[in-house]
Design a protein around this motif. Structure first.
Motif, PDB file in Angstrom:
ATOM      1  N   GLN A  38       0.863  -1.182   0.000  1.00 61.09           N
ATOM      2  CA  GLN A  38       0.000   0.000   0.000  1.00 61.09           C
ATOM      3  C   GLN A  38       0.894   1.224   0.000  1.00 61.09           C
ATOM      4  N   ARG A  39       1.058   1.817  -1.158  1.00 63.10           N
ATOM      5  CA  ARG A  39       1.979   2.945  -1.294  1.00 63.10           C
ATOM      6  C   ARG A  39       1.323   4.205  -0.739  1.00 63.10           C
ATOM      7  N   GLN A  40       1.756   4.621   0.447  1.00 63.72           N
ATOM      8  CA  GLN A  40       1.157   5.769   1.125  1.00 63.72           C
ATOM      9  C   GLN A  40       2.049   7.002   1.084  1.00 63.72           C
ATOM     10  N   GLY A  41       3.225   6.879   0.482  1.00 63.50           N
ATOM     11  CA  GLY A  41       4.091   8.041   0.353  1.00 63.50           C
ATOM     12  C   GLY A  41       4.835   8.394   1.618  1.00 63.50           C
ATOM     13  N   ILE A  42       4.908   7.476   2.566  1.00 65.38           N
ATOM     14  CA  ILE A  42       5.619   7.743   3.809  1.00 65.38           C
ATOM     15  C   ILE A  42       7.118   7.576   3.572  1.00 65.38           C
ATOM     16  N   ASP A  43       7.890   8.545   4.072  1.00 66.00           N
ATOM     17  CA  ASP A  43       9.339   8.493   3.921  1.00 66.00           C
ATOM     18  C   ASP A  43       9.921   7.696   5.072  1.00 66.00           C
ATOM     19  N   HIS A  44      10.205   6.411   4.820  1.00 64.16           N
ATOM     20  CA  HIS A  44      10.749   5.556   5.867  1.00 64.16           C
ATOM     21  C   HIS A  44      12.275   5.613   5.831  1.00 64.16           C
ATOM     22  N   ARG A  45      12.871   6.308   6.779  1.00 64.70           N
ATOM     23  CA  ARG A  45      14.330   6.308   6.851  1.00 64.70           C
ATOM     24  C   ARG A  45      14.829   4.938   7.295  1.00 64.70           C
ATOM     25  N   ASP A  46      13.998   4.244   8.026  1.00 59.80           N
ATOM     26  CA  ASP A  46      14.318   2.881   8.454  1.00 59.80           C
ATOM     27  C   ASP A  46      13.206   1.974   7.942  1.00 59.80           C
ATOM     28  N   GLN A  48      10.569  -0.714   7.072  1.00 57.12           N
ATOM     29  CA  GLN A  48      10.083  -1.825   7.881  1.00 57.12           C
ATOM     30  C   GLN A  48       9.735  -3.017   6.993  1.00 57.12           C
ATOM     31  N   PRO A  49       9.975  -4.223   7.456  1.00 55.13           N
ATOM     32  CA  PRO A  49       9.604  -5.400   6.674  1.00 55.13           C
ATOM     33  C   PRO A  49       8.087  -5.543   6.641  1.00 55.13           C
ATOM     34  N   PRO A  50       7.555  -6.336   5.702  1.00 50.65           N
ATOM     35  CA  PRO A  50       6.109  -6.580   5.666  1.00 50.65           C
ATOM     36  C   PRO A  50       5.608  -7.106   7.006  1.00 50.65           C
ATOM     37  N   GLN A  51       4.405  -6.660   7.372  1.00 56.52           N
ATOM     38  CA  GLN A  51       3.821  -7.026   8.651  1.00 56.52           C
ATOM     39  C   GLN A  51       2.605  -7.937   8.453  1.00 56.52           C
ATOM     40  N   VAL A  74       1.354  -7.016   4.759  1.00 56.04           N
ATOM     41  CA  VAL A  74       1.199  -5.715   4.127  1.00 56.04           C
ATOM     42  C   VAL A  74       2.465  -4.914   4.357  1.00 56.04           C
ATOM     43  N   ALA A  75       2.829  -4.084   3.381  1.00 57.93           N
ATOM     44  CA  ALA A  75       4.005  -3.231   3.485  1.00 57.93           C
ATOM     45  C   ALA A  75       3.721  -1.908   2.803  1.00 57.93           C
ATOM     46  N   ASP A  76       4.409  -0.867   3.243  1.00 55.06           N
ATOM     47  CA  ASP A  76       4.307   0.447   2.623  1.00 55.06           C
ATOM     48  C   ASP A  76       5.568   0.692   1.798  1.00 55.06           C
ATOM     49  N   GLY A  77       5.406   1.319   0.647  1.00 55.01           N
ATOM     50  CA  GLY A  77       6.569   1.651  -0.161  1.00 55.01           C
ATOM     51  C   GLY A  77       6.349   1.426  -1.639  1.00 55.01           C
ATOM     52  N   ASP A  78       7.424   1.489  -2.387  1.00 50.43           N
ATOM     53  CA  ASP A  78       7.421   1.240  -3.818  1.00 50.43           C
ATOM     54  C   ASP A  78       7.420  -0.274  -4.032  1.00 50.43           C
ATOM     55  N   PRO A  79       6.449  -0.817  -4.781  1.00 47.77           N
ATOM     56  CA  PRO A  79       6.404  -2.269  -4.987  1.00 47.77           C
ATOM     57  C   PRO A  79       7.713  -2.830  -5.515  1.00 47.77           C
ATOM     58  N   ARG A  80       8.390  -2.071  -6.367  1.00 46.59           N
ATOM     59  CA  ARG A  80       9.647  -2.566  -6.936  1.00 46.59           C
ATOM     60  C   ARG A  80      10.699  -2.772  -5.857  1.00 46.59           C
ATOM     61  N   GLU A  81      10.731  -1.857  -4.885  1.00 50.94           N
ATOM     62  CA  GLU A  81      11.715  -1.980  -3.808  1.00 50.94           C
ATOM     63  C   GLU A  81      11.310  -3.057  -2.814  1.00 50.94           C
ATOM     64  N   VAL A  82      10.018  -3.081  -2.457  1.00 47.54           N
ATOM     65  CA  VAL A  82       9.552  -4.065  -1.476  1.00 47.54           C
ATOM     66  C   VAL A  82       9.719  -5.480  -2.009  1.00 47.54           C
ATOM     67  N   LEU A  83       9.301  -5.699  -3.261  1.00 49.50           N
ATOM     68  CA  LEU A  83       9.348  -7.045  -3.823  1.00 49.50           C
ATOM     69  C   LEU A  83      10.776  -7.506  -4.087  1.00 49.50           C
ATOM     70  N   SER A  84      11.673  -6.577  -4.351  1.00 55.22           N
ATOM     71  CA  SER A  84      13.057  -6.959  -4.636  1.00 55.22           C
ATOM     72  C   SER A  84      13.879  -7.171  -3.374  1.00 55.22           C
ATOM     73  N   THR A  85      13.290  -6.917  -2.210  1.00 56.66           N
ATOM     74  CA  THR A  85      14.025  -7.114  -0.956  1.00 56.66           C
ATOM     75  C   THR A  85      13.320  -8.102  -0.029  1.00 56.66           C
TER      76      THR A  85
END
Length: 263
Positions: A38-46, A48-51, A74-85
């Motif tokens: 769910q891409r919410q546009g939050i700037d995560h400096r750290d 978080q892994p999917p919860q 569920v995870a927040d972020g860019d799908p390309r980054e989340v899925l590749s990590t």
């Protein structure tokens, strides 16, 4: 340890079709984890892994799928980054749908995953049991990895496997197909060998066209390709073949690299 199938769910029609494909196969000894980004546009400096997550309308599998577990995350972020990590033994995504993957384009998602992969990538089409598999073979280092991954699929023993090589005039294709056949037969799998013959009247062999033409004339439920191959002035990178087929074939496609990070 059970193997892990990671399913990228963006609630699109494409995801629904991919889930139907997963549901049509049998997965004994495999966990299935549904990941929604769910891409919410939050700037995560750290980051978080999917919860763990309990969606309002969870995905369900028939008893015949025989999975050891089905969970949702569920995870927040860019799908390309989340899925590749997010590590897994197999990552399944749908073709272009109406959701986030379409807005990013499945090509851009797949290309990002190929550049920084966490798992073999399967773009799923159709809602029927896989019966015919075609594996494109070029003699590159990815072949052994591709054979290992295909051989680990729990339903592969009930399929018909065709090893396909394209003779570019250098004599490598027949040897590559025989080497791949030996690997598959070491896993007690029966294979067909096919080599597209070289046309001496053609200066440059279009590997993508030859594979695409073969798939158009022969039934195939799943095509397996690598992301890189032998290079040289007379050879195409198999990566370009994988990219082309990912955008053009109508069947499911499994895209394999030679190495992956440990899970």
């Amino acid at each position: 340890m059970d193997r892990l199938l990671l399913f990228a769910d963006d609630s699109s029609d494409g995801s629904t079709h991919a889930w139907e494909w997963i549901s049509a196969q049998s997965w004994p000894g495999w966990q299935v984890r549904v990941l929604t980004v769910q891409r919410q546009g939050i700037d995560h400096r750290d980051p978080q892994p999917p919860q763990p997550w309990s969606p309002a309308s969870p995905r369900k599998l028939p008893a015949a799928a025989e999975v050891t577990s089905l969970t949702h995350t569920v995870a927040d972020g860019d799908p390309r980054e989340v899925l590749s990590t997010t590590p897994a033994d197999l990552l399944v995504i749908g073709p272009r749908g109406s959701g986030l993957l379409k807005r990013l384009h499945v090509g851009s998602v797949a290309e990002a995953l190929l550049d920084n992969p966490s798992a073999p990538l399967l773009v799923a089409h159709g809602n029927h049991t896989v019966e015919h598999i075609t594996i494109a073979v070029d003699g590159s280092g990815y072949s052994e990895q591709a054979m290992r991954i295909v051989a680990a699929l729990p339903w592969v023993g009930a399929t018909r496997i065709t090893l396909l090589g394209v003779d570019e005039g250098d004599g490598r294709a027949p040897a590559a197909v025989e080497s791949a056949a030996a690997l598959m037969e070491s896993h007690a799998l029966v294979v067909d060998r096919r080599v597209v013959p070289h046309d001496e009247n053609v200066l440059t062999v279009n590997v993508r066209h030859e594979i695409d033409s073969f798939l158009a004339d022969h039934r195939c439920d799943l095509v397996v390709v690598g992301t890189k191959g032998l290079t040289g002035s007379k050879r195409l990178r198999l990566g370009s073949v994988a990219d082309y087929l990912a955008h053009h074939v109508q069947c499911s496609i499994l895209i394999v690299r030679d190495t992956y990070p440990p899970r």
